[in-house]
Design a protein around this motif. Structure first.
Motif, short mmCIF file in Angstrom:
data_model
loop_
_atom_site.label_atom_id
_atom_site.label_comp_id
_atom_site.label_asym_id
_atom_site.label_seq_id
_atom_site.Cartn_x
_atom_site.Cartn_y
_atom_site.Cartn_z
N GLY A 135 -16.49 26.01 29.18
CA GLY A 135 -16.26 27.38 28.71
C GLY A 135 -16.22 27.56 27.21
N ALA A 136 -16.48 26.51 26.41
CA ALA A 136 -16.46 26.65 24.96
C ALA A 136 -17.55 27.61 24.50
N ASP A 137 -17.20 28.46 23.54
CA ASP A 137 -18.16 29.41 22.96
C ASP A 137 -18.88 28.81 21.75
N PHE A 138 -18.20 27.89 21.07
CA PHE A 138 -18.83 27.27 19.90
C PHE A 138 -18.32 25.85 19.72
N ILE A 139 -19.12 25.08 18.99
CA ILE A 139 -18.76 23.70 18.66
C ILE A 139 -18.83 23.54 17.15
N LEU A 140 -17.83 22.89 16.60
CA LEU A 140 -17.84 22.55 15.17
C LEU A 140 -18.00 21.05 15.04
N LEU A 141 -19.07 20.63 14.38
CA LEU A 141 -19.28 19.22 14.09
C LEU A 141 -18.64 18.92 12.74
N THR A 142 -17.55 18.19 12.78
CA THR A 142 -16.77 17.91 11.58
C THR A 142 -15.97 16.65 11.82
N GLY A 143 -15.08 16.31 10.88
CA GLY A 143 -14.31 15.09 11.03
C GLY A 143 -12.85 15.27 10.69
N ASN A 144 -11.98 14.67 11.49
CA ASN A 144 -10.57 14.58 11.15
C ASN A 144 -10.37 13.48 10.10
N PRO A 145 -9.22 13.46 9.43
CA PRO A 145 -8.98 12.42 8.43
C PRO A 145 -9.13 11.02 9.02
#
Length: 306
Positions: A135-145
């Motif tokens: 059900g996700a509307d968007f995905i963010l490709l990023t990184g946690n610390p």
């Protein structure tokens, strides 16, 4: 004609596809607040989810962090099947919901302690498809610390996900801090060249550090990048990913206005104010700073049954 997201009820959002959501964000003219939430931690209010708390204080969109698509946990919501957790969050909050996925680059030179993360949090076509099915509307490709995410790996993964799901999911990409990368810190976190590659790989939204959150990242620097992003027909999101979502109210308001002056379309607040959520009052103060009490209180008060 698509409504501004500012004016959307839950029933409007439920009838929106990818293109309509992006148009609704753009039409809001830099007044959309995205709050990052960790559901795997104990909620601030114990038996009420941090997602609901964030929405009560004015968040327009939710971004789930530390969310493992193969073993999802979100404390504070009624017990549902694991594959229905995102849908349940959307039902309870009436918000657009996305998740972070992390393109880890094992080949790069890193700095500091690097933490291994589960397969269900790593960015792959398979995890993106699972997120969409949940059900996700968007995905963010990023990184946690300390995860070792690099721009090179973001681009590679983004291209693959876009080829499979680009017509279904809103795709956002970028870094809000170095994320353990030795060569991508300060002003090297993101450049125009990186942005061009993100866009060519299929990004709809480009994420940048908010001014004043990363050493060397000024309002003027971010404004130049946001203008470039807009010239390419894409949206920008400025992000607080440095625990300053837990700063004092005056600092939050200052960052908010600097971000507004850069021309950004969306404003992100991280999850490290309290455990798993920004300080709730800061969500409201940030929202009031960029769109006033009328729009902030309307979002806070609007029933999800509308």
């Amino acid at each position: 004609m698509t409504k501004r997201l500012l004016d959307c009820n839950t029933s409007d959002i439920l009838n929106m596809g990818k293109t309509q959501i992006l148009e609704a964000i753009a039409a809001s003219e830099g007044r959309v607040v995205v709050t990052e939430i960790i559901g795997a931690f104990q909620p601030v209010l114990f038996n009420l989810s941090n997602a609901e708390l964030a929405c009560a204080f004015g968040s327009d969109m939710l971004l789930l962090n530390f969310f493992d698509v193969y073993n999802p946990v979100f404390n504070g919501i009624p017990k549902v099947l694991k594959e229905n957790i995102i849908k349940e969050i959307k039902r309870l909050t009436g918000r657009i919901v996305g998740i972070n996925l992390e393109p880890v680059d094992v080949s790069q030179e890193t700095i500091g302690e690097i933490n291994d993360i589960s397969i269900g949090r790593k960015a792959t076509v398979e995890t993106a498809l699972k997120a969409y099915e949940m059900g996700a509307d968007f995905i963010l490709l990023t990184g946690n610390p300390g995860t070792g995410v690099s721009n090179k790996e973001i681009i590679s993964t983004l291209k693959a996900i876009n080829n499979s799901l680009g017509d279904k999911l809103i795709l956002a990409a970028g870094k809000m801090h170095a994320a353990g990368s030795l060569n991508e810190a300060g002003e090297n976190i993101v450049t125009k060249a990186d942005i061009t590659e993100f866009i060519n790989a299929g990004a709809d939204i480009i994420l940048l550090p908010a001014p004043g959150t990363v050493p060397g990242i000024t309002m003027e620097y971010v404004k130049e990048l946001v203008s470039f992003i807009h010239s390419q027909g894409k949206l920008a999101i400025t992000a607080i990913g440095t625990s300053q979502e837990g700063a004092d109210s005056q600092t939050i308001k200052q960052i908010a206005l600097m971000c507004k002056m850069t021309g950004t379309d969306l404003h992100h607040l991280g999850d490290a104010g309290y455990t798993g959520i920004a300080i709730p009052e800061n969500i409201m103060d940030y929202s009031v700073a960029i769109k006033g009490k009328r729009h902030t209180y309307t979002r806070m008060a609007r029933s999800v049954n509308r």
